[in-house]
Design a protein around this motif. Structure first.
Motif, mmCIF file in Angstrom:
data_model
loop_
_atom_site.group_PDB
_atom_site.id
_atom_site.type_symbol
_atom_site.label_atom_id
_atom_site.label_comp_id
_atom_site.label_asym_id
_atom_site.label_seq_id
_atom_site.Cartn_x
_atom_site.Cartn_y
_atom_site.Cartn_z
ATOM 1 N N LYS A 306 0.844 -1.206 0.000
ATOM 2 C CA LYS A 306 0.000 0.000 0.000
ATOM 3 C C LYS A 306 0.870 1.244 0.000
ATOM 4 C CE LYS A 306 -3.473 2.515 2.678
ATOM 5 N NZ LYS A 306 -4.275 2.578 3.923
ATOM 6 N N ARG A 307 1.941 1.243 0.792
ATOM 7 C CA ARG A 307 2.837 2.404 0.852
ATOM 8 C C ARG A 307 3.554 2.596 -0.479
ATOM 9 N NH1 ARG A 307 3.911 6.712 1.276
ATOM 10 N NH2 ARG A 307 5.404 7.776 2.605
ATOM 11 N N ALA A 309 2.414 1.703 -3.403
ATOM 12 C CA ALA A 309 1.395 2.193 -4.333
ATOM 13 C C ALA A 309 1.151 3.686 -4.151
ATOM 14 C CB ALA A 309 0.099 1.406 -4.142
ATOM 15 N N GLU A 310 1.198 4.142 -2.916
ATOM 16 C CA GLU A 310 1.040 5.579 -2.656
ATOM 17 C C GLU A 310 2.175 6.372 -3.288
ATOM 18 O OE1 GLU A 310 -1.246 5.160 1.676
ATOM 19 O OE2 GLU A 310 0.901 5.626 1.594
ATOM 20 N N GLU A 313 1.839 6.777 -6.881
ATOM 21 C CA GLU A 313 0.651 7.576 -7.247
ATOM 22 C C GLU A 313 -0.394 6.755 -7.999
ATOM 23 O OE1 GLU A 313 2.287 11.953 -8.008
ATOM 24 O OE2 GLU A 313 3.342 10.477 -9.268
ATOM 25 N N ASN A 315 -3.948 4.705 -8.442
ATOM 26 C CA ASN A 315 -5.327 4.908 -7.989
ATOM 27 C C ASN A 315 -5.716 3.878 -6.941
ATOM 28 O OD1 ASN A 315 -5.789 7.138 -9.643
ATOM 29 N ND2 ASN A 315 -6.332 5.838 -11.399
ATOM 30 N N GLU A 316 -5.359 2.615 -7.198
ATOM 31 C CA GLU A 316 -5.633 1.545 -6.236
ATOM 32 C C GLU A 316 -4.377 1.295 -5.416
ATOM 33 O OE1 GLU A 316 -7.231 -1.999 -7.877
ATOM 34 O OE2 GLU A 316 -8.724 -0.964 -9.116
ATOM 35 N N LYS A 317 -4.534 1.311 -4.119
ATOM 36 C CA LYS A 317 -3.371 1.175 -3.222
ATOM 37 C C LYS A 317 -3.216 -0.279 -2.785
ATOM 38 C CE LYS A 317 -2.845 5.678 -3.319
ATOM 39 N NZ LYS A 317 -3.847 6.061 -4.307
ATOM 40 N N THR A 318 -2.928 -1.147 -3.760
ATOM 41 C CA THR A 318 -2.837 -2.583 -3.504
ATOM 42 C C THR A 318 -1.577 -3.164 -4.139
ATOM 43 O OG1 THR A 318 -4.024 -3.182 -5.532
ATOM 44 C CG2 THR A 318 -5.360 -2.767 -3.551
ATOM 45 N N VAL A 322 0.440 -2.561 -7.857
ATOM 46 C CA VAL A 322 1.887 -2.387 -8.016
ATOM 47 C C VAL A 322 2.422 -3.352 -9.071
ATOM 48 C CG1 VAL A 322 4.128 -2.635 -6.861
ATOM 49 C CG2 VAL A 322 2.225 -1.505 -5.674
#
Length: 382
Positions: A306-307, A309-310, A313, A315-318, A322
């Motif tokens: 999740k980090r 993915a953040e 940038e 859209n989905e933080k999964t 990635v």
């Protein structure tokens, strides 16, 4: 950050960073009372204009330089022995590694061997050989020419056995360069495929380091910023190179090598056997394998993905997002999506799985990796 300025920072060694900093090399050598450098590079780099300019600048300053470039794409012990023989026979007083990971690994291993003449692999860190690194070492300087391995700021060299192809780690804090001249201009004319492969190597270092289950918040922060810089710059560094994106990639490469002091993981253990068995470029081997290795690592590391993915940038933080990003990035910079496209065949998979299991990187992986897992991952990527 201005990309038309020279910077100096110290982490973990002194780094001179900026366009044109290689021009400072002769004055640095003279101020350090060094006059007979051995430049260790590879057969391709020594043909390039910037390398000739470095040699000319040393000669103009009255310095006597010798060049050793008889090395394999994936270095082996005999490369180190030949380089040491040249160091001895020409009475050198320091060593300068100029190139990517292969050249700098050989240079660092020669630095070790000059005053440590037992069998080179006696000093293998994986069997506690670092305790035998008790002697002095020559003055060591590094000049990276790719934005990938980051080995210019490392303390270890990866060298393979000529016969078994198994990779060994030579490690000691003594093997850290005294100074790094990190000049993004040296990476400007790299062919696009090399920029792509070495850039994905740097991304692999940062991602794998972040995922390692070890408490090291400094390395975690460095790895995340490295991932961010690569996200910002790799596509354009391949397609539309300029000083800004090349500088960002060189910084990210340096950061990845600092971050992976935590360790690496499954992707490197998939890649190393391809280099030793099939002579695959290390960065390319990492690049093809990273989507599959990252997918394997999602279970249990969802919070870390999740980090990532953040930072990317997404859209989905999964973790799945990635992995999808990695496939898309490889496609955008013309990295093959399958192992079969880089010379791996079905009949190689069992040997590759054996070598991967014996590799030093995966014990730090957040998920344990069995031989069956390696065989499955190779099959999936084939």
């Amino acid at each position: 950050m201005s990309f038309n300025q020279v910077y100096q920072y110290n982490f973990p060694t002194t780094i001179r960073f900026g366009a044109g900093v290689t021009g400072e090399l002769p004055a640095y050598l003279l101020s350090s009372k060094l006059r007979r450098p051995l430049l260790v590079s590879d057969p391709n780099v020594v043909q390039l204009d910037f390398f000739r300019k470095i040699l000319s600048s040393l000669e103009a300053a009255g310095l006597s330089a010798e060049v050793f470039s008889d090395i394999h794409k994936n270095p082996v012990k005999s490369d180190v022995y030949r380089g040491t023989e040249l160091y001895d026979n020409t009475s050198r007083d320091c060593i300068i590694g100029v190139g990517g990971g292969a050249a700098i690994d050989v240079a660092r291993a020669i630095v070790l061997r000059v005053d440590h003449r037992e069998d080179l692999f006696k000093y293998d860190d994986l069997i506690g050989g670092d305790v035998y690194v008790t002697g002095t070492v020559p003055h060591f300087i590094t000049i990276p020419t790719t934005a990938g391995t980051g080995s210019e700021v490392g303390r270890s060299a990866i060298i393979a056995d000529d016969e078994t192809h198994q990779k060994k780690i030579l490690f000691s804090p003594k093997l850290l360069a005294k100074i790094v001249f990190a000049d993004p201009l040296l990476t400007m004319d790299l062919p696009a495929p090399i920029t792509a492969a070495t850039g994905m190597d740097a991304l692999t270092h940062n991602m794998e380091a972040f995922l390692v289950n070890m408490f090291h918040p400094m390395c975690d922060g460095i790895a995340l910023e490295g991932i961010s810089l690569i996200h910002q710059s790799l596509r354009d560094a391949v397609k539309k190179p300029d000083l800004e994106n090349k500088s960002k990639m060189l910084v990210a490469s340096l950061m990845g090598a600092v971050a992976f002091q935590k360790g690496l993981g499954v992707v490197h253990s998939l890649a190393h056997p391809m280099s030793s068995l099939l002579d695959t470029h290390h960065g390319l081997a990492n690049a093809v394998n990273i989507p599959y290795g990252m997918a394997f690592n999602i279970p249990g590391s969802e919070h870390k993905f999740k980090r990532i993915a953040e930072v990317l940038e997404l859209n989905e933080k999964t973790g799945a997002a990635v992995v999808e990003y990695l496939h898309a990035l490889n496609a955008a910079i013309s990295i093959p999506s399958r192992l079969r496209d880089v010379g791996v065949k079905e009949e190689h998979l069992d040997t590759l799985a054996d070598l991967a299991l014996a590799d030093f990187a995966h014990p730090n992986n957040p998920r344990p990796v069995s031989r069956a897992d390696f065989r499955t991952l190779y099959q999936e990527a084939l």
